[in-house]
Design a protein around this motif. Sequence first.
Motif, PDB file in Angstrom:
ATOM      1  N   ALA A 115      13.859   0.457  -3.941  1.00  0.00           N
ATOM      2  CA  ALA A 115      15.155   1.094  -4.204  1.00  0.00           C
ATOM      3  C   ALA A 115      15.027   2.245  -5.199  1.00  0.00           C
ATOM      4  CB  ALA A 115      16.149   0.050  -4.714  1.00  0.00           C
ATOM      5  N   LEU A 116      14.318   2.011  -6.297  1.00  0.00           N
ATOM      6  CA  LEU A 116      14.157   3.059  -7.313  1.00  0.00           C
ATOM      7  C   LEU A 116      13.288   4.200  -6.799  1.00  0.00           C
ATOM      8  CD1 LEU A 116      13.664   0.835 -10.493  1.00  0.00           C
ATOM      9  CD2 LEU A 116      15.691   2.161  -9.860  1.00  0.00           C
ATOM     10  N   ALA A 117      12.260   3.865  -6.010  1.00  0.00           N
ATOM     11  CA  ALA A 117      11.389   4.913  -5.472  1.00  0.00           C
ATOM     12  C   ALA A 117      12.161   5.832  -4.532  1.00  0.00           C
ATOM     13  CB  ALA A 117      10.206   4.285  -4.746  1.00  0.00           C
ATOM     14  N   LEU A 118      13.009   5.262  -3.692  1.00  0.00           N
ATOM     15  CA  LEU A 118      13.820   6.086  -2.789  1.00  0.00           C
ATOM     16  C   LEU A 118      14.784   6.960  -3.574  1.00  0.00           C
ATOM     17  CD1 LEU A 118      14.645   3.504   0.028  1.00  0.00           C
ATOM     18  CD2 LEU A 118      13.119   5.480   0.198  1.00  0.00           C
ATOM     19  N   ALA A 121      12.510   9.636  -5.609  1.00  0.00           N
ATOM     20  CA  ALA A 121      11.719  10.570  -4.804  1.00  0.00           C
ATOM     21  C   ALA A 121      12.549  11.745  -4.298  1.00  0.00           C
ATOM     22  CB  ALA A 121      11.088   9.833  -3.621  1.00  0.00           C
ATOM     23  N   PHE A 122      13.834  11.531  -4.061  1.00  0.00           N
ATOM     24  CA  PHE A 122      14.661  12.600  -3.509  1.00  0.00           C
ATOM     25  C   PHE A 122      15.343  13.443  -4.585  1.00  0.00           C
ATOM     26  CE2 PHE A 122      13.984  10.044   0.196  1.00  0.00           C
ATOM     27  CZ  PHE A 122      13.894  10.983   1.209  1.00  0.00           C
ATOM     28  N   LEU A 197       3.786   4.020  -7.786  1.00  0.00           N
ATOM     29  CA  LEU A 197       3.040   3.925  -6.533  1.00  0.00           C
ATOM     30  C   LEU A 197       3.965   4.113  -5.330  1.00  0.00           C
ATOM     31  CD1 LEU A 197       0.266   3.320  -5.245  1.00  0.00           C
ATOM     32  CD2 LEU A 197       0.920   0.894  -5.244  1.00  0.00           C
ATOM     33  N   TYR A 198       5.095   3.412  -5.323  1.00  0.00           N
ATOM     34  CA  TYR A 198       6.014   3.509  -4.191  1.00  0.00           C
ATOM     35  C   TYR A 198       6.634   4.909  -4.103  1.00  0.00           C
ATOM     36  CZ  TYR A 198       5.786  -1.585  -3.683  1.00  0.00           C
ATOM     37  OH  TYR A 198       5.371  -2.881  -3.480  1.00  0.00           O
ATOM     38  N   ARG A 199       6.851   5.527  -5.235  1.00  0.00           N
ATOM     39  CA  ARG A 199       7.371   6.903  -5.230  1.00  0.00           C
ATOM     40  C   ARG A 199       6.392   7.839  -4.522  1.00  0.00           C
ATOM     41  NH1 ARG A 199       6.117  11.120  -8.593  1.00  0.00           N
ATOM     42  NH2 ARG A 199       7.657  12.796  -8.837  1.00  0.00           N
ATOM     43  N   SER A 200       5.094   7.653  -4.777  1.00  0.00           N
ATOM     44  CA  SER A 200       4.100   8.503  -4.103  1.00  0.00           C
ATOM     45  C   SER A 200       4.090   8.237  -2.606  1.00  0.00           C
ATOM     46  CB  SER A 200       2.715   8.258  -4.703  1.00  0.00           C
ATOM     47  OG  SER A 200       2.257   6.947  -4.430  1.00  0.00           O
ATOM     48  N   PHE A 201       4.273   6.966  -2.199  1.00  0.00           N
ATOM     49  CA  PHE A 201       4.333   6.660  -0.771  1.00  0.00           C
ATOM     50  C   PHE A 201       5.525   7.366  -0.117  1.00  0.00           C
ATOM     51  CE2 PHE A 201       2.266   2.280  -1.706  1.00  0.00           C
ATOM     52  CZ  PHE A 201       1.021   2.884  -1.788  1.00  0.00           C
ATOM     53  N   VAL A 202       6.684   7.290  -0.771  1.00  0.00           N
ATOM     54  CA  VAL A 202       7.893   7.901  -0.210  1.00  0.00           C
ATOM     55  C   VAL A 202       7.764   9.417  -0.166  1.00  0.00           C
ATOM     56  CG1 VAL A 202      10.375   8.245  -0.575  1.00  0.00           C
ATOM     57  CG2 VAL A 202       9.364   5.979  -0.913  1.00  0.00           C
ATOM     58  N   LEU A 203       7.206  10.009  -1.220  1.00  0.00           N
ATOM     59  CA  LEU A 203       7.051  11.465  -1.247  1.00  0.00           C
ATOM     60  C   LEU A 203       6.086  11.944  -0.161  1.00  0.00           C
ATOM     61  CD1 LEU A 203       6.936  12.263  -5.070  1.00  0.00           C
ATOM     62  CD2 LEU A 203       8.763  12.774  -3.453  1.00  0.00           C
TER      63      LEU A 203
END
Length: 312
Positions: A115-118, A121-122, A197-203
């Motif tokens: 949730a935080l990564a999504l 990331a935007f 880590l999840y932020r990099s995946f989403v980006l």
Amino acid sequence: MFAYVLRRLWQMLPTMAGVVLLVFFLFNWVGGDPAYLLAGKMADAGAIENIRRQLGTDQPYTVQLWIFVKQILTFDFGNAWSTGEPVSQIIGSRLGPSLTVLIPLTVLETLFGIALALAIAFVRGSLTDRAVMVACTVGMSISILVYIIVFQYMFAYQLGLFPVQGWGNSLGENLLHYALLPIIIGLAVSIAPTLRLYRSFVLDEAGQDYVRTARAKGLPERRIVWVHVLRNAAIPIITHVMANLPALLIGAFLLERFFGIPGIGREVILAVERSDFPVIKAITVYVAVATMVFNLLADLLYQAVDPRVQLK
């Protein structure tokens, strides 16, 4: 699918054989003679030889290796040297408390991380994004011991919201009373690296051509995020979660030790302190098997998340 699972299970056999040989080598050549450790400093040669005979370490290495293989195949590692309790019973009784902390922690960490990564990331490059990344870097720089001591002092000792140590007999009591603060601490420690880590995946997925094409077609941003970006980012997320699950059983030993939780991690520390090799060997083998099984489950989940993934 069935043929793929059988092929993967067959491929696990050489890996498992390597683990068995490595564990056997470490405990028989590097670990030293357990008879000296169990007999004590004042024991004579007769007492040491008697202990070797009881433990079976006086047998040739080929015989000991075969005994070890039979223990793995039958899931019967004998009795613990320090307490005489069956090793399988020790692991079975310690697994429940570890899972009581591990499962909620993993679920919350994954959901909050996604949730935080999504969300972050935007707004990449904004003041919010930079502030969150700085906070994550600071959070990752603090030792878990600091988190444990500060949280225990503030929330358990000063405010009295949680017990400092202890474990109950029922799942509800443990989950809502004793395990709650360890879960909160584990989440506070893990959310920073997980978010980065999840932020990099989403980006990585947000910058792909198919996302720009979807926006050019006028698709709603919510559909782009949830249907296109998240589905493709879920594959490395699943890999991360599945790869970490076996390690978390052992890696949570500090939480279990400080909070008196009778889990697998705490048992490993006690076994090392007592030089209880049967317990250590059993847990090592079980973690290796769990790692391979979770890797297989991760591959199967890939196809469930994205049917376009071809399992080979």
